[in-house]
Scaffold this active site. Structure first.
Site, PDB file in Angstrom:
ATOM      1  N   HIS A 102      12.658   5.773  -6.535  1.00  0.00           N
ATOM      2  CA  HIS A 102      13.223   7.107  -6.311  1.00  0.00           C
ATOM      3  C   HIS A 102      13.250   7.410  -4.822  1.00  0.00           C
ATOM      4  O   HIS A 102      12.673   6.671  -4.007  1.00  0.00           O
ATOM      5  CB  HIS A 102      12.388   8.155  -7.051  1.00  0.00           C
ATOM      6  CG  HIS A 102      10.911   8.012  -6.833  1.00  0.00           C
ATOM      7  ND1 HIS A 102      10.097   7.273  -7.659  1.00  0.00           N
ATOM      8  CD2 HIS A 102      10.095   8.468  -5.853  1.00  0.00           C
ATOM      9  CE1 HIS A 102       8.864   7.290  -7.214  1.00  0.00           C
ATOM     10  NE2 HIS A 102       8.820   8.011  -6.098  1.00  0.00           N
ATOM     11  N   ASP A 199       6.004   0.279  -5.106  1.00  0.00           N
ATOM     12  CA  ASP A 199       5.588   1.429  -5.910  1.00  0.00           C
ATOM     13  C   ASP A 199       6.397   1.528  -7.204  1.00  0.00           C
ATOM     14  O   ASP A 199       7.611   1.332  -7.202  1.00  0.00           O
ATOM     15  CB  ASP A 199       5.833   2.692  -5.052  1.00  0.00           C
ATOM     16  CG  ASP A 199       5.332   3.959  -5.711  1.00  0.00           C
ATOM     17  OD1 ASP A 199       4.109   4.146  -5.749  1.00  0.00           O
ATOM     18  OD2 ASP A 199       6.156   4.756  -6.183  1.00  0.00           O
ATOM     19  N   GLU A 241       2.918  -2.358  -8.208  1.00  0.00           N
ATOM     20  CA  GLU A 241       2.208  -1.268  -8.859  1.00  0.00           C
ATOM     21  C   GLU A 241       2.885  -1.022 -10.202  1.00  0.00           C
ATOM     22  O   GLU A 241       3.940  -0.416 -10.279  1.00  0.00           O
ATOM     23  CB  GLU A 241       2.252   0.020  -8.035  1.00  0.00           C
ATOM     24  CG  GLU A 241       1.299   1.058  -8.604  1.00  0.00           C
ATOM     25  CD  GLU A 241       1.866   2.445  -8.806  1.00  0.00           C
ATOM     26  OE1 GLU A 241       1.098   3.342  -9.174  1.00  0.00           O
ATOM     27  OE2 GLU A 241       3.076   2.652  -8.639  1.00  0.00           O
TER      28      GLU A 241
END
Ligand code: NOJ
Length: 530
Positions: A102, A199, A241
């Site tokens: 994002h 991430d 992650e």
């Protein structure tokens, strides 16, 4: 030759909290450079720097508004480059966070995309006329987000987001998004970094009728990313992650052609559970459920990080148990987790803090330490969200904590009677050979002499009481018998007949053989010497 990350010790560093060189209240790259002596002394191999990109900082930099710029309070690109060079000069590696799923809603892509349905950037994000699609996707930030869709009045459509509503998800079905992301990776790899902590990787694609996690299309892109990195920047690390169960994590390693490392999320809460229940069973179980991974791959293990201690990977009953045990005060609960640091979770009991670290260092995987936990820093529950575990690093016994002399640091410095800068700081612990810091320092140094701890199989001493966690780590690289006592009661362990051991953490303590007794929460790293 084994890749460097297999037996590395990582240090997770929150730049904003570390050291403020210009006294604007925010840590910065120059400040970090001033503290490299410390990291070098500590003996960690690789520093993971949390997001340092331009950002409105509504999610501490995980909301990026420019992938190509350094956040102004952290410095400029040259500061970053100088820091990487200086770290390399000292033999430290450095990986940086990259947020692929994002952007911030302040990112120019989103600003442009939301202007009209015909915007050329519209397709960079995921839009819908209704908020009915992808209903099987769970909401992650349960405490703040009622839905994964947010209505955008400007164009009368909803946009998709797996995290905060100010973090619209990128649309990976759009080849331009995929290319843009590869370009971003290239830009930072060109700076000479050693890799990325990537991430939130499970959520890149959305497909109706699925939970929109771990989809084949997601793995396809991640493999493309890896191919790109290997082709142009061989040897650089990609660390995922992905907060998932072990069998869902396995595909992130692929055949050694996706991520070299993944965080092992499920083992983490079980370490806390085992200690509280004085029962190793849940750790034994999760390790048995952890499949073998390719030769070139490694688990990243950790006790705490900048987020809540997540309880997503435990059963609802175990979650209640963990909350009751470690977060009886409900203010410590957030989403599906606990927003506390290691030392307070252990009631500041030095024996338990050491025991947990010993487990981290002796179970399979490469340990990742969270800044400040090596000195036993506390948390501040009065701060919102996860900010209470992101307070300034405590360097010296001074109201500034040696972090910043600004009158308005980005966060209050912990100053309470137990965990405040007066009691807990680097300087006093460096001066005290019996401090927690020195113990962690010793564990890091010792771990490096025992490469067998990185990947060797795990053989439990099942005959010992459940309140123990004793296991062999044995391979052609050597052998360690790691002993841990999860209880207050002394634990007697009969060592194998005819074998003499050395205590690797205390080699001057003389040989060990026959029956030894571990005191309350005691631990030993025994290496057979004959
Ligand atoms: C995972 C990060 O660890 C967390 O801090 C962040 O809020 C979410 N991703 C969203 O980016």
């Amino acid at each position: 030759m084994q890749p460097w990350y297999i037996n590395a010790v990582f240090y997770q560093l929150y730049l904003r909290a570390f050291n403020d060189s210009d006294n604007d209240g925010h840590g910065d790259f120059t400040g970090l450079r001033q503290r490299l002596d410390y990291l070098e002394w500590l003996g960690v191999d690789c520093v993971w720097i949390m997001p340092m990109y331009r950002s409105p900082l509504r999610d501490d930099g995980y909301d990026i508004s420019s992938f190509y710029g350094i956040h102004p309070t952290y410095g400029v690109l040259e500061d970053f480059q100088m820091t990487v060079e200086e770290m390399h000069r000292r033999g430290l590696r450095v990986i940086v966070d990259m947020v692929v799923n994002h952007t911030s809603d302040q990112h120019p892509w989103f600003q442009e995309a939301r202007r009209s349905k015909d915007s050329p950037m519209r397709d960079f994000y995921v839009w819908s006329d209704t908020d009915e699609k992808y209903r099987e996707a769970r909401i992650i930030f349960l405490d703040t987000e009622p839905s994964n869709w947010t209505f955008d009045p400007l164009t009368g459509q909803y946009y998709w987001h797996r995290f905060f509503s100010h973090q619209p998800d990128l649309n990976y079905d759009n080849p331009k998004v995929r290319q843009a992301m590869l370009d971003i990776f290239k830009f930072w790899l060109e700076m000479g970094i050693d890799g990325f902590r990537v991430d939130a990787v499970p959520y890149l694609y959305e497909r109706e009728g699925t939970d929109c996690e771990n989809l084949p299309e997601t793995h396809e892109f991640l493999k493309e990313l890896r191919r790109f990195v290997d082709e142009h920047y061989p040897g650089r690390l990609l660390l995922a992650e992905a907060n998932q169960w072990p069998h869902d994590l396995l595909p992130y390693f692929g055949n050694g052609d996706e991520f070299q490392m993944c965080f092992h999320f499920p083992v983490m809460p079980r370490l806390y559970m085992a200690l509280a229940r004085q029962d190793r069973s849940s750790v034994v179980q999760i390790m048995a459920d952890t499949p073998p991974i390719p030769e070139s791959c490694q688990w990243a293990t950790f006790l705490r990080n900048h987020d809540e201690l997540t309880l997503e990977m435990v059963t609802p009953e175990d979650r209640e148990y963990m909350w009751d045990t470690y977060a009886a005060d409900r203010r410590y609960r957030i989403n599906l987790g606990i927003r506390r640091r290691l030392a307070p979770l252990m009631d500041n009991d030095r024996r338990k803090i050491e025991l947990m670290n010993s487990l981290l260092f002796t179970l399979p995987g490469a340990p990742v330490l969270y800044y400040g936990d090596e000195i036993g820093m506390g948390d501040d529950v009065t701060l919102p969200d996860r900010n209470g575990v992101r307070t300034p690093m405590q360097w010296i016994d001074d109201p500034s904590a040696g972090f910043s002399t600004s009158a308005s640091p980005y966060s209050p410095i912990i100053s309470d009677a137990v965990y405040g800068y007066h009691q807990v700081n680097v300087q006093s612990q460096q001066l005290d050979p019996n401090s927690l810091l020195h113990t962690i320092h010793r564990m890091i140094a010792t771990r490096k002499t025992l490469p067998v701890l990185a990947k060797a199989p795990l053989d439990w001493l099942h005959e010992l009481p459940l309140s123990s966690m004793c296991f062999w780590r044995r391979s052609s690289e050597g052998a360690v018998l790691a002993l841990h006592n999860l209880s207050e009661e002394p634990l007697a362990v009969r060592l194998p007949d005819g074998t003499t051991f050395t205590d690797a953490l205390n080699p001057d303590g003389g040989p060990c053989q026959g029956e030894i007794t571990l005191g309350a929460y005691g631990y030993r790293w025994l290496v057979p010497s004959s």
